[in-house]
Design an enzyme around this catalytic site. Structure first.
Site, PDB file in Angstrom:
ATOM      1  N   ASP A 181      -2.992  -5.308  -0.028  1.00 47.85           N
ATOM      2  CA  ASP A 181      -3.167  -4.436   1.122  1.00 47.85           C
ATOM      3  C   ASP A 181      -2.488  -3.106   0.779  1.00 47.85           C
ATOM      4  OD1 ASP A 181      -3.666  -3.647   3.839  1.00 47.85           O
ATOM      5  OD2 ASP A 181      -1.557  -4.089   4.257  1.00 47.85           O
ATOM      6  N   ASP A 184      -1.671  -0.111   3.422  1.00 49.33           N
ATOM      7  CA  ASP A 184      -0.744   0.345   4.466  1.00 49.33           C
ATOM      8  C   ASP A 184       0.376  -0.657   4.704  1.00 49.33           C
ATOM      9  OD1 ASP A 184      -1.787   2.816   5.113  1.00 49.33           O
ATOM     10  OD2 ASP A 184      -3.191   2.021   6.588  1.00 49.33           O
ATOM     11  N   SER A 236      -2.136  -3.498  10.878  1.00 50.61           N
ATOM     12  CA  SER A 236      -0.711  -3.222  11.011  1.00 50.61           C
ATOM     13  C   SER A 236      -0.393  -2.517  12.324  1.00 50.61           C
ATOM     14  CB  SER A 236      -0.236  -2.356   9.841  1.00 50.61           C
ATOM     15  OG  SER A 236      -0.435  -3.008   8.614  1.00 50.61           O
ATOM     16  N   ASP A 287       0.634  -7.604   5.014  1.00 48.26           N
ATOM     17  CA  ASP A 287       1.646  -7.584   6.069  1.00 48.26           C
ATOM     18  C   ASP A 287       1.081  -7.844   7.463  1.00 48.26           C
ATOM     19  OD1 ASP A 287       0.368  -4.927   6.136  1.00 48.26           O
ATOM     20  OD2 ASP A 287       1.914  -4.469   7.616  1.00 48.26           O
TER      21      ASP A 287
END
Length: 243
Positions: free
Chosen positions: A8, A10, A169, A204
């Protein structure tokens, strides 16, 4: 053994929009012999910006699994997909025009703000994005990002109309029936035609969970939990435990 790592972008590879902090990470992954695959909600244009800055030339996956971009002649065999000047594109999502048609029907009633109905200044305010990157983010092909809304039921309404709503996110993404895991699985199958593969993923957010499900080893940055993923504080911690 072919080692493939899905990243990923960001809040995983880069903390903000500056690619410079990712340079030592990419350098170390290359030293360890990894095939580095960006698997992000970012557009093709955005990912090309980071690929150029970080000298990454492997395939990548855009807009939450909507499309796989494979540089021409990367694999020594024929791949079925749409051919462009630089890539063979395996499309899994729907065209952004289809998504925007539905959003236009809902935007007033639900107070929805997204790329296509926002000004450059609004996008910078919503995202904190530098002005020079806004045009790249607006080059959407298969998804829209929802920044603001006044009524929560917009998500159910879009789902009932056949679209997928995914939490990233910070924002929601609206796209077709695809995800990061489906795209990663297809790409891994191509790598396996070259030989045995060991696969990893780092992310995340909730939208990274499908990607975790299809790899051998997964790492989750932050406080969320996933039954297959090892929690880590940063991608630097990942570098310490993978070979």
């Amino acid at each position: 053994m072919i080692k493939v790592i899905f990243l990923d972008i960001d809040k995983t590879l880069i903390p903000s929009y500056d690619p410079e902090p990712a340079e030592p990470v990419i350098k170390e992954l290359k030293r360890k012999g990894f095939e580095i695959v960006f698997n992000s909600s970012k557009t093709r244009a955005e990912q090309e910006f980071y690929r150029e800055k970080l000298d990454v030339k492997t395939p990548f996956i855009s807009e939450n699994g909507s499309a796989i971009y494979i540089p021409k002649n990367y694999f020594p065999f024929e791949i079925k997909g749409r051919e462009t000047k630089d890539y063979i594109v395996i499309e899994l999502g729907v065209k952004v025009e289809e998504i925007r048609r539905e959003l236009r029907k809902l935007e007033d009633a639900y107070g929805i703000k997204y790329y296509a109905n926002s000004t450059k200044e609004e996008i910078m305010e919503f995202t904190g994005m530098p002005e020079e990157l806004v045009p790249l983010a607006m080059e959407r092909e298969y998804s829209e990002t929802i920044f603001k809304w006044s009524r929560e039921s917009w998500k159910r309404t879009l789902s009932e109309r056949g679209f997928t709503v995914t939490m990233g996110s910070r924002f929601y993404s609206v796209h077709g029936n695809c995800d990061k895991g489906k795209a990663a699985k297809i790409l891994l199958e191509l790598y396996r035609r070259l030989g045995p593969v060991r696969s990893y993923a780092v992310g995340d957010g909730y939208n990274d969970f499908p990607m975790f499900d299809v790899v051998d080893r997964a790492f989750l940055i932050g406080n969320l939990t996933h039954e297959k993923a090892q929690n880590v504080s940063s991608i630097m911690e990942v570098l310490e435990v993978i070979e």
